[in-house]
Design a protein around this motif. Structure first.
Motif, PDB file in Angstrom:
ATOM      1  N   THR A  73       0.834  -1.206   0.000  1.00  0.00           N
ATOM      2  CA  THR A  73       0.000   0.000   0.000  1.00  0.00           C
ATOM      3  C   THR A  73       0.863   1.248   0.000  1.00  0.00           C
ATOM      4  O   THR A  73       2.041   1.215   0.371  1.00  0.00           O
ATOM      5  CB  THR A  73      -0.925   0.051   1.230  1.00  0.00           C
ATOM      6  OG1 THR A  73      -0.123   0.040   2.409  1.00  0.00           O
ATOM      7  CG2 THR A  73      -1.887  -1.132   1.241  1.00  0.00           C
ATOM      8  N   THR A 120       0.505   5.225   1.482  1.00  0.00           N
ATOM      9  CA  THR A 120      -0.280   6.143   2.308  1.00  0.00           C
ATOM     10  C   THR A 120       0.104   7.580   1.968  1.00  0.00           C
ATOM     11  O   THR A 120       1.296   7.923   1.948  1.00  0.00           O
ATOM     12  CB  THR A 120      -0.047   5.875   3.805  1.00  0.00           C
ATOM     13  OG1 THR A 120      -0.493   4.552   4.117  1.00  0.00           O
ATOM     14  CG2 THR A 120      -0.829   6.853   4.656  1.00  0.00           C
ATOM     15  N   VAL A 176      -5.232   5.997   1.561  1.00  0.00           N
ATOM     16  CA  VAL A 176      -4.425   4.782   1.413  1.00  0.00           C
ATOM     17  C   VAL A 176      -4.855   4.072   0.135  1.00  0.00           C
ATOM     18  O   VAL A 176      -6.043   3.857  -0.111  1.00  0.00           O
ATOM     19  CB  VAL A 176      -4.588   3.847   2.623  1.00  0.00           C
ATOM     20  CG1 VAL A 176      -3.661   2.639   2.482  1.00  0.00           C
ATOM     21  CG2 VAL A 176      -4.296   4.595   3.922  1.00  0.00           C
ATOM     22  N   GLY A 179      -4.149   0.711  -2.497  1.00  0.00           N
ATOM     23  CA  GLY A 179      -3.536  -0.593  -2.725  1.00  0.00           C
ATOM     24  C   GLY A 179      -2.694  -0.568  -3.985  1.00  0.00           C
ATOM     25  O   GLY A 179      -2.953   0.196  -4.920  1.00  0.00           O
ATOM     26  N   PRO A 195      -8.123  -0.205   0.382  1.00  0.00           N
ATOM     27  CA  PRO A 195      -7.901  -0.809   1.695  1.00  0.00           C
ATOM     28  C   PRO A 195      -8.954  -0.371   2.717  1.00  0.00           C
ATOM     29  O   PRO A 195      -9.587   0.680   2.583  1.00  0.00           O
ATOM     30  CB  PRO A 195      -6.516  -0.289   2.098  1.00  0.00           C
ATOM     31  CG  PRO A 195      -5.876   0.141   0.815  1.00  0.00           C
ATOM     32  CD  PRO A 195      -6.998   0.650  -0.013  1.00  0.00           C
ATOM     33  N   HIS A 219      -4.227  -6.239   2.843  1.00  0.00           N
ATOM     34  CA  HIS A 219      -3.256  -5.182   2.555  1.00  0.00           C
ATOM     35  C   HIS A 219      -2.196  -5.072   3.655  1.00  0.00           C
ATOM     36  O   HIS A 219      -2.507  -5.209   4.836  1.00  0.00           O
ATOM     37  CB  HIS A 219      -3.964  -3.836   2.399  1.00  0.00           C
ATOM     38  CG  HIS A 219      -4.940  -3.783   1.276  1.00  0.00           C
ATOM     39  ND1 HIS A 219      -6.263  -4.140   1.421  1.00  0.00           N
ATOM     40  CD2 HIS A 219      -4.782  -3.426  -0.026  1.00  0.00           C
ATOM     41  CE1 HIS A 219      -6.878  -3.999   0.253  1.00  0.00           C
ATOM     42  NE2 HIS A 219      -6.010  -3.573  -0.624  1.00  0.00           N
TER      43      HIS A 219
END
Length: 237
Positions: free
Chosen positions: A142, A144, A163, A165, A171, A224
């Protein structure tokens, strides 16, 4: 013997002959039908189906390709292959002896694929099933992202976390935000919350003039992996 008795005897004899004849005539017909079916089955070309899955390990959100190859002892096979993945069946036409299906799993773990060939002409071709094949789905990476809004003195400051994926999946799960003065270890604010459609907002209130550092950690979910982002910002006049 009277004429009436003679007539009854003649009718009884005739009826017995008809019944006996009918029964005797039916047996050869049934035997002939069964024999024809047996001959037809014996003459039907045998088929063989093999199944491969590639790649055998993927991240959540990616896909694999299941390929079934059908061969027969005579002629080119025509028909359908029924793929079964996680209890869900999908029929795909056989073209040039090959049937392919793109599989995008919905969960992390080991997935099994089955394939069964059904001929279009069952009289002349036999069906067949492949040995099951499997692949493994692992958690996706992932990214962020953090956006800070309200960097002027006297304005409410807020943070927006998103966030994503690795394969554009969305996610779920929790995130944590920790706010400090830049270069200092003391924690000014800690915020926790659950993602909604991959995003989460946090109100940080009125901050004093100065330099800050925000660190956001996504804790991950069943599909995730966790990830972290840090960002510095100024609150100025």
């Amino acid at each position: 013997m009277t004429a009436s008795v003679r007539t009854k005897n003649l009718l009884a004899t005739a009826l017995a002959a008809v019944l006996t004849g009918g029964g005797l005539a039916a047996a050869p017909a049934q035997a002939s039908t069964a024999g024809a079916a047996a001959v037809s089955a014996a003459r039907a070309a045998q088929s063989s189906t093999t199944l491969t899955v590639s790649p055998t390990t993927i991240e959540f959100g990616a896909s694999v390709e299941a390929t079934a190859q059908v061969t027969t002892t005579s002629g080119a096979p025509a028909g359908e292959v029924t793929f079964v993945v996680d209890g869900v069946s999908t029929k795909v036409s056989v073209v040039g002896g090959i049937a392919k299906l793109e599989v995008k799993p919905s969960d992390v773990g080991v997935q099994t694929v089955g394939a069964t060939f059904t001929p279009s002409d069952p009289v002349n071709y036999q069906g067949s099933s492949a040995a099951p094949s499997s692949f493994t789905v692992v958690k996706a990476d992932t990214t962020t992202r953090l956006r800070i809004i309200g960097k002027q003195l006297g304005e409410e400051t807020s943070a927006t976390v998103k966030v994503i994926g690795f394969h554009r999946t969305v996610p779920s799960g929790k995130v944590k935000l920790v706010l400090r003065r830049a270069g200092q270890s003391e924690i000014l604010e800690t915020r926790r919350g659950r993602l909604g459609k991959g995003s989460r907002g946090f109100d940080l209130g009125l901050l004093e003039r100065g330099r800050y550092r925000a660190v956001v950690t996504y804790l991950g979910d069943a599909n995730h992996r966790r990830s972290t982002v840090a960002k510095r910002f100024w609150v100025s006049r």
